[in-house]
Structure formats: structure tokens, C-alpha cells
Design a protein around this motif. Structure first.
Motif, PDB file in Angstrom:
ATOM      1  N   ASP A  72       0.884  -1.159   0.000  1.00  0.00           N
ATOM      2  CA  ASP A  72       0.000   0.000   0.000  1.00  0.00           C
ATOM      3  C   ASP A  72       0.923   1.210   0.000  1.00  0.00           C
ATOM      4  O   ASP A  72       1.480   1.576   1.047  1.00  0.00           O
ATOM      5  CB  ASP A  72      -0.896  -0.043   1.239  1.00  0.00           C
ATOM      6  N   ASN A  73       1.085   1.825  -1.157  1.00  0.00           N
ATOM      7  CA  ASN A  73       2.030   2.938  -1.269  1.00  0.00           C
ATOM      8  C   ASN A  73       1.608   4.132  -0.412  1.00  0.00           C
ATOM      9  O   ASN A  73       2.455   4.844   0.135  1.00  0.00           O
ATOM     10  CB  ASN A  73       2.172   3.370  -2.728  1.00  0.00           C
ATOM     11  N   ALA A  74       0.332   4.346  -0.287  1.00  0.00           N
ATOM     12  CA  ALA A  74      -0.141   5.485   0.503  1.00  0.00           C
ATOM     13  C   ALA A  74       0.219   5.331   1.980  1.00  0.00           C
ATOM     14  O   ALA A  74       0.425   6.316   2.687  1.00  0.00           O
ATOM     15  CB  ALA A  74      -1.645   5.635   0.333  1.00  0.00           C
ATOM     16  N   ARG A  75       0.278   4.082   2.423  1.00  0.00           N
ATOM     17  CA  ARG A  75       0.592   3.810   3.834  1.00  0.00           C
ATOM     18  C   ARG A  75       2.036   3.371   4.041  1.00  0.00           C
ATOM     19  O   ARG A  75       2.438   3.073   5.161  1.00  0.00           O
ATOM     20  CB  ARG A  75      -0.331   2.719   4.364  1.00  0.00           C
ATOM     21  N   ASN A  76       2.817   3.307   2.937  1.00  0.00           N
ATOM     22  CA  ASN A  76       4.204   2.820   3.035  1.00  0.00           C
ATOM     23  C   ASN A  76       4.267   1.484   3.755  1.00  0.00           C
ATOM     24  O   ASN A  76       5.105   1.277   4.642  1.00  0.00           O
ATOM     25  CB  ASN A  76       5.101   3.849   3.735  1.00  0.00           C
ATOM     26  N   THR A  77       3.380   0.606   3.379  1.00  0.00           N
ATOM     27  CA  THR A  77       3.279  -0.690   4.049  1.00  0.00           C
ATOM     28  C   THR A  77       3.355  -1.810   3.018  1.00  0.00           C
ATOM     29  O   THR A  77       2.762  -1.711   1.938  1.00  0.00           O
ATOM     30  CB  THR A  77       1.959  -0.791   4.833  1.00  0.00           C
ATOM     31  N   VAL A  78       4.096  -2.850   3.378  1.00  0.00           N
ATOM     32  CA  VAL A  78       4.200  -4.029   2.542  1.00  0.00           C
ATOM     33  C   VAL A  78       3.680  -5.223   3.317  1.00  0.00           C
ATOM     34  O   VAL A  78       3.822  -5.294   4.545  1.00  0.00           O
ATOM     35  CB  VAL A  78       5.660  -4.259   2.084  1.00  0.00           C
ATOM     36  N   TYR A  79       3.039  -6.135   2.603  1.00  0.00           N
ATOM     37  CA  TYR A  79       2.457  -7.330   3.207  1.00  0.00           C
ATOM     38  C   TYR A  79       3.038  -8.577   2.543  1.00  0.00           C
ATOM     39  O   TYR A  79       3.410  -8.559   1.372  1.00  0.00           O
ATOM     40  CB  TYR A  79       0.936  -7.332   3.009  1.00  0.00           C
ATOM     41  N   LEU A  80       3.070  -9.647   3.301  1.00  0.00           N
ATOM     42  CA  LEU A  80       3.455 -10.937   2.752  1.00  0.00           C
ATOM     43  C   LEU A  80       2.430 -11.965   3.229  1.00  0.00           C
ATOM     44  O   LEU A  80       2.398 -12.306   4.415  1.00  0.00           O
ATOM     45  CB  LEU A  80       4.859 -11.349   3.195  1.00  0.00           C
ATOM     46  N   GLN A  81       1.600 -12.415   2.309  1.00  0.00           N
ATOM     47  CA  GLN A  81       0.639 -13.465   2.608  1.00  0.00           C
ATOM     48  C   GLN A  81       1.320 -14.798   2.354  1.00  0.00           C
ATOM     49  O   GLN A  81       1.742 -15.071   1.223  1.00  0.00           O
ATOM     50  CB  GLN A  81      -0.603 -13.322   1.721  1.00  0.00           C
ATOM     51  N   MET A  82       1.432 -15.592   3.391  1.00  0.00           N
ATOM     52  CA  MET A  82       2.120 -16.873   3.297  1.00  0.00           C
ATOM     53  C   MET A  82       1.118 -17.998   3.478  1.00  0.00           C
ATOM     54  O   MET A  82       0.489 -18.113   4.529  1.00  0.00           O
ATOM     55  CB  MET A  82       3.217 -16.957   4.367  1.00  0.00           C
ATOM     56  N   ASN A  83       0.967 -18.801   2.446  1.00  0.00           N
ATOM     57  CA  ASN A  83       0.034 -19.916   2.457  1.00  0.00           C
ATOM     58  C   ASN A  83       0.780 -21.236   2.320  1.00  0.00           C
ATOM     59  O   ASN A  83       1.928 -21.264   1.898  1.00  0.00           O
ATOM     60  CB  ASN A  83      -0.975 -19.759   1.308  1.00  0.00           C
ATOM     61  N   SER A  84       0.086 -22.308   2.662  1.00  0.00           N
ATOM     62  CA  SER A  84       0.676 -23.655   2.543  1.00  0.00           C
ATOM     63  C   SER A  84       2.070 -23.708   3.162  1.00  0.00           C
ATOM     64  O   SER A  84       3.019 -24.206   2.550  1.00  0.00           O
ATOM     65  CB  SER A  84       0.728 -24.073   1.066  1.00  0.00           C
ATOM     66  N   LEU A  85       2.172 -23.195   4.353  1.00  0.00           N
ATOM     67  CA  LEU A  85       3.483 -23.102   5.008  1.00  0.00           C
ATOM     68  C   LEU A  85       4.072 -24.466   5.291  1.00  0.00           C
ATOM     69  O   LEU A  85       3.351 -25.428   5.598  1.00  0.00           O
ATOM     70  CB  LEU A  85       3.367 -22.278   6.282  1.00  0.00           C
ATOM     71  N   LYS A  86       5.384 -24.529   5.180  1.00  0.00           N
ATOM     72  CA  LYS A  86       6.138 -25.764   5.387  1.00  0.00           C
ATOM     73  C   LYS A  86       7.128 -25.562   6.536  1.00  0.00           C
ATOM     74  O   LYS A  86       7.539 -24.421   6.802  1.00  0.00           O
ATOM     75  CB  LYS A  86       6.909 -26.133   4.123  1.00  0.00           C
ATOM     76  N   PRO A  87       7.562 -26.632   7.171  1.00  0.00           N
ATOM     77  CA  PRO A  87       8.567 -26.484   8.244  1.00  0.00           C
ATOM     78  C   PRO A  87       9.815 -25.753   7.769  1.00  0.00           C
ATOM     79  O   PRO A  87      10.424 -25.009   8.551  1.00  0.00           O
ATOM     80  CB  PRO A  87       8.857 -27.930   8.639  1.00  0.00           C
ATOM     81  N   GLU A  88      10.185 -25.939   6.525  1.00  0.00           N
ATOM     82  CA  GLU A  88      11.385 -25.270   6.005  1.00  0.00           C
ATOM     83  C   GLU A  88      11.198 -23.766   5.811  1.00  0.00           C
ATOM     84  O   GLU A  88      12.157 -23.063   5.499  1.00  0.00           O
ATOM     85  CB  GLU A  88      11.852 -25.910   4.698  1.00  0.00           C
ATOM     86  N   ASP A  89       9.997 -23.264   6.000  1.00  0.00           N
ATOM     87  CA  ASP A  89       9.762 -21.820   5.967  1.00  0.00           C
ATOM     88  C   ASP A  89      10.084 -21.172   7.313  1.00  0.00           C
ATOM     89  O   ASP A  89      10.050 -19.942   7.439  1.00  0.00           O
ATOM     90  CB  ASP A  89       8.307 -21.504   5.614  1.00  0.00           C
ATOM     91  N   THR A  90      10.382 -21.997   8.309  1.00  0.00           N
ATOM     92  CA  THR A  90      10.717 -21.472   9.628  1.00  0.00           C
ATOM     93  C   THR A  90      11.978 -20.621   9.562  1.00  0.00           C
ATOM     94  O   THR A  90      13.015 -21.067   9.074  1.00  0.00           O
ATOM     95  CB  THR A  90      10.920 -22.624  10.622  1.00  0.00           C
ATOM     96  N   ALA A  91      11.872 -19.395  10.042  1.00  0.00           N
ATOM     97  CA  ALA A  91      12.992 -18.448   9.989  1.00  0.00           C
ATOM     98  C   ALA A  91      12.573 -17.145  10.657  1.00  0.00           C
ATOM     99  O   ALA A  91      11.392 -16.951  10.966  1.00  0.00           O
ATOM    100  CB  ALA A  91      13.404 -18.171   8.546  1.00  0.00           C
ATOM    101  N   VAL A  92      13.547 -16.272  10.838  1.00  0.00           N
ATOM    102  CA  VAL A  92      13.245 -14.890  11.184  1.00  0.00           C
ATOM    103  C   VAL A  92      13.056 -14.143   9.865  1.00  0.00           C
ATOM    104  O   VAL A  92      13.916 -14.202   8.984  1.00  0.00           O
ATOM    105  CB  VAL A  92      14.359 -14.251  12.021  1.00  0.00           C
ATOM    106  N   TYR A  93      11.954 -13.465   9.732  1.00  0.00           N
ATOM    107  CA  TYR A  93      11.631 -12.729   8.519  1.00  0.00           C
ATOM    108  C   TYR A  93      11.894 -11.242   8.742  1.00  0.00           C
ATOM    109  O   TYR A  93      11.418 -10.660   9.718  1.00  0.00           O
ATOM    110  CB  TYR A  93      10.175 -12.959   8.126  1.00  0.00           C
ATOM    111  N   TYR A  94      12.650 -10.661   7.810  1.00  0.00           N
ATOM    112  CA  TYR A  94      13.045  -9.262   7.906  1.00  0.00           C
ATOM    113  C   TYR A  94      12.454  -8.472   6.751  1.00  0.00           C
ATOM    114  O   TYR A  94      12.484  -8.912   5.598  1.00  0.00           O
ATOM    115  CB  TYR A  94      14.562  -9.125   7.853  1.00  0.00           C
ATOM    116  N   CYS A  95      11.994  -7.290   7.065  1.00  0.00           N
ATOM    117  CA  CYS A  95      11.534  -6.350   6.061  1.00  0.00           C
ATOM    118  C   CYS A  95      12.710  -5.468   5.638  1.00  0.00           C
ATOM    119  O   CYS A  95      13.545  -5.100   6.476  1.00  0.00           O
ATOM    120  CB  CYS A  95      10.417  -5.492   6.650  1.00  0.00           C
TER     121      CYS A  95
END
Length: 119
Positions: A72-95
Motif C-alpha cells: 500500500d504505497n499510501a501507507r508505506n506498508t508491505v504485506y506478505l501473505q504466506m500460504n501452505s506453510l512448510k517447516p522449512e519456511d521457519t525463519a526470522v523474517y526481515y523487512c
């Protein structure tokens, strides 16, 4: 000083979904790039997905189809929709955000949010 504040991490079972948010503040300049990186223990930080102000996106092969990045450029916000998550997706996520000032891009990182995929 640009600040990035992330939210939305947590514990989820395999096959579940999470939505991460990252809001940028402290600048009136153009934020050309916003993206998500992740780092699991013992691994290097890697790009998950990125999006430019015009809407162009790119994804790591491992998350294509499952993850969707938007902003959302007006709000300077980014989103990440994560579906079908797997154990290998486990991590610290950084913007990460790239701010353009006088033709120079300055890069900023958020503090990170933990995502754990486990039964």
C-alpha cells in the motif's frame, strides 16, 4: 531516520497461513523497493519476495505460488501473505526498504519477526 516495524509472525502448523506486515515511517522520499528476507539458523539471509513502487514483484523459487507480496504505497506498508506453510519456511523474517534520495538509494532493515512452522 527511516523505521520499519514488522508484525504478524508466530507459530503455525504445516499447511497453515500467516500474513506479515511491515510499515515504514520517517521519510517523505520515495520508497522504491520493499521486500521480505528470511534467515534460518545456520543459513544466510535470503530474499523471499520483493515489490517495487510500480507493482513489479519477484519471488524466491521456493515460495512462488504459495506466497504473495503486496504493498500500500499510501501507507508505506508491505504485506506478505504466506500460504501452505512448510517447516522449512521457519525463519526470522526481515523487512527491507530502499529509499531514493537525490539518485542515491539508502537501505533499511526491520528488526525481524519469527515465523515457526511446526506441528
Amino acid at each position: 531516520q527511516v523505521q520499519l516495524v514488522e508484525s504478524g509472525g508466530g507459530l503455525v502448523q504445516p499447511g497453515g497461513s500467516l500474513r506479515l506486515s511491515c510499515s515504514a515511517s520517517g521519510t517523505d522520499f520515495s520508497i522504491n523497493f520493499m521486500g521480505w528476507y528470511r534467515q534460518a539458523p545456520g543459513n544466510q539471509r535470503e530474499l523471499v519476495a520483493g515489490i517495487r513502487s510500480g507493482g513489479a514483484t519477484n519471488y524466491a523459487d521456493s515460495v512462488k505460488v504459495r506466497f504473495i507480496i503486496s504493498r500500500d504505497n499510501a501507507r508505506n506498508t508491505v504485506y506478505l501473505q504466506m500460504n501452505s506453510l512448510k517447516p522449512e519456511d521457519t525463519a526470522v523474517y526481515y523487512c527491507k526498504a530502499g529509499v531514493s534520495k537525490n539518485r542515491v538509494v539508502y537501505w533499511y532493515w526491520g528488526q525481524g519477526t519469527q515465523v515457526t512452522v511446526s506441528s
